[in-house]
Design a protein around this motif. Structure first.
Motif, mmCIF file in Angstrom:
data_model
loop_
_atom_site.group_PDB
_atom_site.id
_atom_site.type_symbol
_atom_site.label_atom_id
_atom_site.label_comp_id
_atom_site.label_asym_id
_atom_site.label_seq_id
_atom_site.Cartn_x
_atom_site.Cartn_y
_atom_site.Cartn_z
ATOM 1 N N ALA A 55 0.829 -1.205 0.000
ATOM 2 C CA ALA A 55 0.000 0.000 0.000
ATOM 3 C C ALA A 55 0.865 1.256 0.000
ATOM 4 N N GLU A 56 1.965 1.219 0.742
ATOM 5 C CA GLU A 56 2.847 2.393 0.793
ATOM 6 C C GLU A 56 3.415 2.706 -0.581
ATOM 7 N N SER A 57 3.858 1.656 -1.292
ATOM 8 C CA SER A 57 4.447 1.868 -2.613
ATOM 9 C C SER A 57 3.438 2.465 -3.590
ATOM 10 N N LEU A 58 2.216 1.911 -3.592
ATOM 11 C CA LEU A 58 1.205 2.361 -4.549
ATOM 12 C C LEU A 58 0.687 3.755 -4.223
ATOM 13 N N THR A 59 0.606 4.102 -2.926
ATOM 14 C CA THR A 59 0.105 5.429 -2.567
ATOM 15 C C THR A 59 1.192 6.494 -2.673
ATOM 16 N N HIS A 60 2.423 6.124 -2.321
ATOM 17 C CA HIS A 60 3.504 7.113 -2.340
ATOM 18 C C HIS A 60 3.720 7.668 -3.740
ATOM 19 N N ARG A 61 3.600 6.800 -4.755
ATOM 20 C CA ARG A 61 3.841 7.254 -6.124
ATOM 21 C C ARG A 61 2.639 7.979 -6.717
ATOM 22 N N ALA A 62 1.488 7.928 -6.027
ATOM 23 C CA ALA A 62 0.271 8.533 -6.584
ATOM 24 C C ALA A 62 -0.241 9.681 -5.729
ATOM 25 N N THR A 63 0.620 10.281 -4.884
ATOM 26 C CA THR A 63 0.150 11.313 -3.965
ATOM 27 C C THR A 63 -0.338 12.567 -4.681
ATOM 28 N N SER A 64 0.038 12.732 -5.954
ATOM 29 C CA SER A 64 -0.445 13.909 -6.689
ATOM 30 C C SER A 64 -1.967 13.927 -6.753
ATOM 31 N N ALA A 65 -2.603 12.743 -6.633
ATOM 32 C CA ALA A 65 -4.066 12.673 -6.665
ATOM 33 C C ALA A 65 -4.692 13.300 -5.430
ATOM 34 N N LEU A 66 -3.883 13.556 -4.379
ATOM 35 C CA LEU A 66 -4.399 14.162 -3.151
ATOM 36 C C LEU A 66 -4.343 15.675 -3.184
ATOM 37 N N GLY A 67 -3.786 16.255 -4.257
ATOM 38 C CA GLY A 67 -3.720 17.707 -4.385
ATOM 39 C C GLY A 67 -2.707 18.315 -3.435
ATOM 40 N N GLU A 68 -3.035 19.487 -2.894
ATOM 41 C CA GLU A 68 -2.106 20.221 -2.034
ATOM 42 C C GLU A 68 -1.763 19.455 -0.764
ATOM 43 N N ARG A 69 -2.683 18.578 -0.319
ATOM 44 C CA ARG A 69 -2.441 17.829 0.905
ATOM 45 C C ARG A 69 -1.178 16.985 0.803
ATOM 46 N N ALA A 70 -0.815 16.559 -0.396
ATOM 47 C CA ALA A 70 0.356 15.699 -0.569
ATOM 48 C C ALA A 70 1.620 16.351 -0.029
ATOM 49 N N GLU A 71 1.689 17.683 -0.105
ATOM 50 C CA GLU A 71 2.884 18.385 0.357
ATOM 51 C C GLU A 71 3.009 18.381 1.877
ATOM 52 N N ARG A 72 1.893 18.107 2.575
ATOM 53 C CA ARG A 72 1.919 18.137 4.047
ATOM 54 C C ARG A 72 2.066 16.735 4.646
ATOM 55 N N LEU A 73 2.192 15.734 3.792
ATOM 56 C CA LEU A 73 2.276 14.367 4.287
ATOM 57 C C LEU A 73 3.684 14.028 4.763
ATOM 58 N N VAL A 74 3.747 13.202 5.771
ATOM 59 C CA VAL A 74 5.021 12.689 6.262
ATOM 60 C C VAL A 74 4.907 11.170 6.314
ATOM 61 N N TRP A 75 5.978 10.495 5.895
ATOM 62 C CA TRP A 75 5.992 9.037 5.798
ATOM 63 C C TRP A 75 7.080 8.497 6.717
ATOM 64 N N LYS A 76 6.801 7.370 7.358
ATOM 65 C CA LYS A 76 7.792 6.796 8.278
ATOM 66 C C LYS A 76 7.680 5.280 8.261
ATOM 67 N N SER A 77 8.834 4.620 8.204
ATOM 68 C CA SER A 77 8.854 3.162 8.304
ATOM 69 C C SER A 77 9.014 2.750 9.760
ATOM 70 N N HIS A 78 8.222 1.768 10.183
ATOM 71 C CA HIS A 78 8.333 1.232 11.544
ATOM 72 C C HIS A 78 8.970 -0.155 11.540
ATOM 73 N N GLY A 79 9.690 -0.489 10.484
ATOM 74 C CA GLY A 79 10.408 -1.742 10.440
ATOM 75 C C GLY A 79 9.525 -2.936 10.085
ATOM 76 N N ARG A 80 10.081 -4.115 10.236
ATOM 77 C CA ARG A 80 9.393 -5.351 9.866
ATOM 78 C C ARG A 80 8.703 -5.950 11.097
ATOM 79 N N TRP A 81 7.498 -6.512 10.848
ATOM 80 C CA TRP A 81 6.669 -7.056 11.931
ATOM 81 C C TRP A 81 6.204 -8.455 11.552
ATOM 82 N N ARG A 82 5.940 -9.260 12.568
ATOM 83 C CA ARG A 82 5.336 -10.580 12.371
ATOM 84 C C ARG A 82 3.894 -10.533 12.874
ATOM 85 N N PHE A 83 2.954 -10.917 11.984
ATOM 86 C CA PHE A 83 1.547 -10.911 12.325
ATOM 87 C C PHE A 83 1.042 -12.344 12.437
ATOM 88 N N LYS A 84 0.212 -12.592 13.430
ATOM 89 C CA LYS A 84 -0.380 -13.908 13.603
ATOM 90 C C LYS A 84 -1.227 -14.258 12.384
#
Length: 831
Positions: free
Chosen positions: A154-183
């Protein structure tokens, strides 16, 4: 689920799934009372409905939270961001604290509509199932209040398409929280957070029984490590006191630069042989990666150094600094008292100092291979690998590759020729290596890669069989590589082939071969969004084939209707591959209808081979220049030397373009191609038969479109059998196209719609929507026609980029795109 399955889509669909949860909703009700809470939740529901309409979401389920489905990941993110903002506004109005946590994931799901009776009895109108659903739910449960968490896809597909969010894209901040194991999720997942500056928590999520961070033991809480520390201290305490700390603290997957061998023996045979020996020995390490020779030469060019420049100590250090390598390894060999001494130094590029040095002596030329193994084993210990890992992963070079210095010399020459795309010379050198040492498995793999790239699948399979018989003489990485090829040569369905390559990307994440082949398998199935995510690691600066990767990724962007990003990729690739990507740049401009710029590129470009001639002719068809397109394909046919069955592809395209030029196509021409291909397919191996099946079915479809349905009806039984031999999604889709064209021809367009609708899931061929349009036209359904015309116009890039049997449908795609757009324009002009 509810006893009434209703109507299933049958085929998986790629969708964005968003789960949200209104935090502490029960406490809120207790605090403000039932009546006030009911009024508040009514406002909340109206807000959700407005956001659904704004962001094209479908509400699947709700209680304290929401479960929504979106066709595009960026719409799901837009909803989540707007939802957070509106909750904050509602909080101020009500003087309450309303916060939600959200999880967004993209994956394949199965959906089905429940019957009216089931809905009336309380069932949801739409059911959604698939592994993507619990993944999105786990993300939501992991999130803190006010936090939006995304999966890597989801991060990859949204990060490259942020222009669709208009001006809001400039106010976005992205952060990786590392790798997780889910049940319940078999593999670790990287988790990202996104939010607006000043609003996003940007804090590491809290783990739970269903989600925990994937961190090394030494980084886990001290209480968990204490027992292991007590047990280990008795055994290794003394060794820890005596052993000096590493001069360079290597991390797993660090990169190193291997300098040229300093050969003081006067024997030139040792130059490239010893270099290759070090590469194979170090290649058995999972701890470090050796920067490829291609990437080093590319960096030398950026340094304005000649490609054949010697990679001495000073030059290697500069390359390491530019490419972010952790260390430089400088090997040397000299003769002392009748012995050959192999020495290796490890240099810290930050200060130029040698931090490790190891040597090994031996007698005679063949001893250098064993000596190289010995110094690499010592070196790997210095690099931070446990000795148990070294002994488990390593096999002596003479056993894993070859004991012959001459065979290794020929193999090194073959690799150099392969990297220069001199395939004839590469084959010659690999053959010589195998002749010197018939047990040299690497040499057969080299020949196999070339033959497969040339389309000679039968010879590639023969070479694979030889290499497989020698698999004990391969490193673990090459064995896994060969295993994945085995699935492909064995005729496994493409989903199974893709899974084999995915496994390689998990175990060897820095090997571009795994990522390229995994993404290519997804691309061949039409799973473009997933292919784009899988291809992302190919853009790392250490990838020696980055220009090729950028060209390939540009085609994916073209297939997903992102012409601007495609053009950027093609331009960057063309700057690295001396203009080899110019043709695709021209096609991307044509897809955007900038024909003037496209033609300007073709005017200064000499076409190379039948592939570029096919692509050029399609761009001419796109412009309605049918005579020029047909003449070009006829020239290509006259020049064709059939190695990869490309000549028969030219035959089919030529028949189509003859028809466009006003020349009738004889029925026997299509019949001959079908009969010859069907007969040949009976004698082919599984992998070749799979490729032939796609070509035959695509030809059958074009035969019906050309007005020769009788030819296809007479062979319907054998054509249908092609879809039953192999579980290939694209083969089934092509057969549905053939059937739908036949149904429309006999006045049964409603049957065509039923045949095609299960394939409309985002992975479908361009021609599926062409046939849907023609079925709606036969039904005089103007709304349906407009819907399909709009889709086809938006997806002009897919008409060019869709890869099927050497682009056998590309010309037809562009003809249909032009035809339907012209009919729409003419219809709009009628008063």
């Amino acid at each position: 689920m509810n006893g009434d399955n209703g109507t299933s889509t049958q085929a998986p669909q790629m969708r964005a799934l968003l789960f949200t949860d209104l935090c502490d909703s029960l406490i809120l009700v207790e605090r403000i009372g039932d009546a006030a809470a009911a009024e508040l939740f009514q406002q909340h529901d109206r807000l959700v409905l407005t956001l659904q309409q704004q962001w094209n979401g479908r509400l699947i389920d709700r209680s304290d939270g929401l479960f929504l489905l979106f066709e595009r990941a960026i719409d799901g993110l837009g909803f989540a961001l707007e939802y957070q903002r509106e909750l904050k506004r509602l909080s101020k109005q009500q003087n309450l604290e309303l916060r939600a946590r959200s999880g967004l994931h993209v994956g394949e799901v199965l959906t089905w509509e429940n019957s009216a009776e089931a809905v009336k009895a309380g069932a949801k109108s739409l059911e959604v199932e698939g592994l993507a659903k619990p993944m999105a739910a786990r993300l939501m449960m992991l999130a803190r209040p006010g936090q939006i968490l995304l999966s890597a896809v989801a991060e990859s597909l949204t990060h490259r398409a942020t222009s669709a969010l208009g001006e809001r894209a400039e106010r976005l901040v992205w952060k990786s929280h590392g790798r997780w194991r889910f049940k319940g999720i078999p593999t670790t997942q990287e988790v990202y957070e996104v939010g607006e500056i000043g609003s996003a928590p940007l804090r590491t999520p809290r783990g739970s029984a269903k989600a925990r961070r994937d961190i090394p033991l030494w980084r886990q809480p001290a209480a968990l490590a204490a027992e292991a520390l007590v047990l280990a201290s008795l055994a290794v305490g003394g060794w820890l006191l005596l052993r000096p700390a590493p001069a360079i603290a290597f991390a797993e997957r660090d990169w190193v630069v291997l300098g040229d061998v300093r050969n003081l023996t006067g024997e030139p045979l040792l130059d490239d042989s010893l270099d290759q020996a070090f590469r194979i020995s170090l290649g058995q390490s999972k701890h470090v990666n050796v920067l490829s020779d291609i990437k080093v030469r590319e960096t030398l060019a950026m340094m304005r150094q000649p490609g054949e420049a010697i990679l001495d100590r000073r030059t290697a250090i500069e390359v390491a600094m530019r490419d972010g390598a952790r260390a430089v390894i400088m090997p040397s060999v000299l003769e002392i008292n009748g012995k050959l001494r192999v020495t290796v130094e490890v240099i810290d590029p930050a200060n130029g100092n040698a931090v490790y040095s190891h040597s090994a002596d031996g007698r005679g030329m063949e001893s250098v291979l064993t000596s190289a193994d010995q110094v690499v084993a010592a070196l790997r210990d210095d690099l931070g690998e446990a000795m148990k890992d070294i002994s488990r992963d390593s096999v002596p070079l003479p056993k894993v590759a070859t004991s012959s210095i001459d065979a290794l010399h020929a193999y090194a020459k073959g690799l150099a020729a392969l990297y220069s795309q001199d395939f004839d010379s590469a084959l010659m050198f690999f053959k010589q290596a195998a002749a010197v040492d018939p047990g040299f498995a690497f040499a057969y793999i080299g020949m196999m890669r070339i033959r497969h790239g040339q389309g000679d699948l039968e010879e590639a399979l023969r070479l694979y069989d030889i290499a497989y018989g020698l698999r004990d003489r391969l490193t673990p990485r090459e064995r896994l590589y060969l295993q994945a090829w085995g699935a492909q040569f064995g005729g496994a369905a493409m989903p199974a082939v893709a899974e084999q390559w995915r496994m390689m990307t998990e175990l060897y994440p820095d090997d571009p071969a795994g990522h390229m082949n995994y993404s290519s398998a997804l691309y061949g199935m039409g799973k473009y969004d997933a292919a784009l995510v899988a291809a992302r690691p190919l853009l790392l600066p250490q990838n020696p084939h980055r220009a090729f990767a950028q060209n390939y990724i540009g085609r994916i962007h073209l297939a997903v209707a992102d012409a601007g990003q495609a053009q950027r990729m093609f331009k960057e690739a063309a700057a690295l591959d001396q203009g080899a990507s110019d043709v695709w740049l021209a096609l991307s401009l044509a897809a955007a209808k900038d024909y003037e710029a496209s033609e300007a590129i073709f005017a200064h470009r000499t076409l190379r081979g039948p592939g570029e001639q096919i692509e050029r002719s399609s761009s001419l068809v796109d412009q309605g220049r049918f005579g020029e397109a047909s003449a070009l394909i006829e020239r290509a046919k006259a020049e064709c030397v059939d190695v990869a069955d490309v000549c028969r592809v030219l035959d089919v395209i030529a028949l189509h373009q003859q028809r466009l030029s006003g020349n009738p196509t004889p029925r026997t021409s299509y019949a001959t191609i079908l009969d010859v291909s069907l007969k040949k397919a009976e004698q082919q191996d599984a992998a070749s038969r799979r490729e032939s099946a796609l070509f035959i079915l695509a030809t059958a479809y074009q035969t019906v479109r050309a007005g020769h349905s009788g030819t296809v009806r007479a062979r319907a039984g054998v054509l249908k059998a092609l879809t039953q031999k192999d579980d290939e999604p694209r083969a089934r889709q092509l057969w549905a196209l053939v059937q739908s064209a036949l149904e429309i021809e006999v006045g049964q367009p409603q049957n065509a719609l039923k045949l095609l609708e299960p394939f409309v899931n985002g992975d479908e061929l361009y021609q599926v929507h062409v046939m849907l349009h023609d079925a709606y036209e036969a039904l005089e359904d103007e709304a349906g026609q407009k819907q399909e015309r709009d889709w086809l116009e938006r997806q002009r890039g897919r008409a060019y980029a869709e890869e099927l049997s050497s682009y056998v449908l590309q010309s037809l795609n562009l003809d249909d795109a032009r035809r339907l757009q012209n009919s729409a324009t003419q219809g709009a002009a009628v008063p």
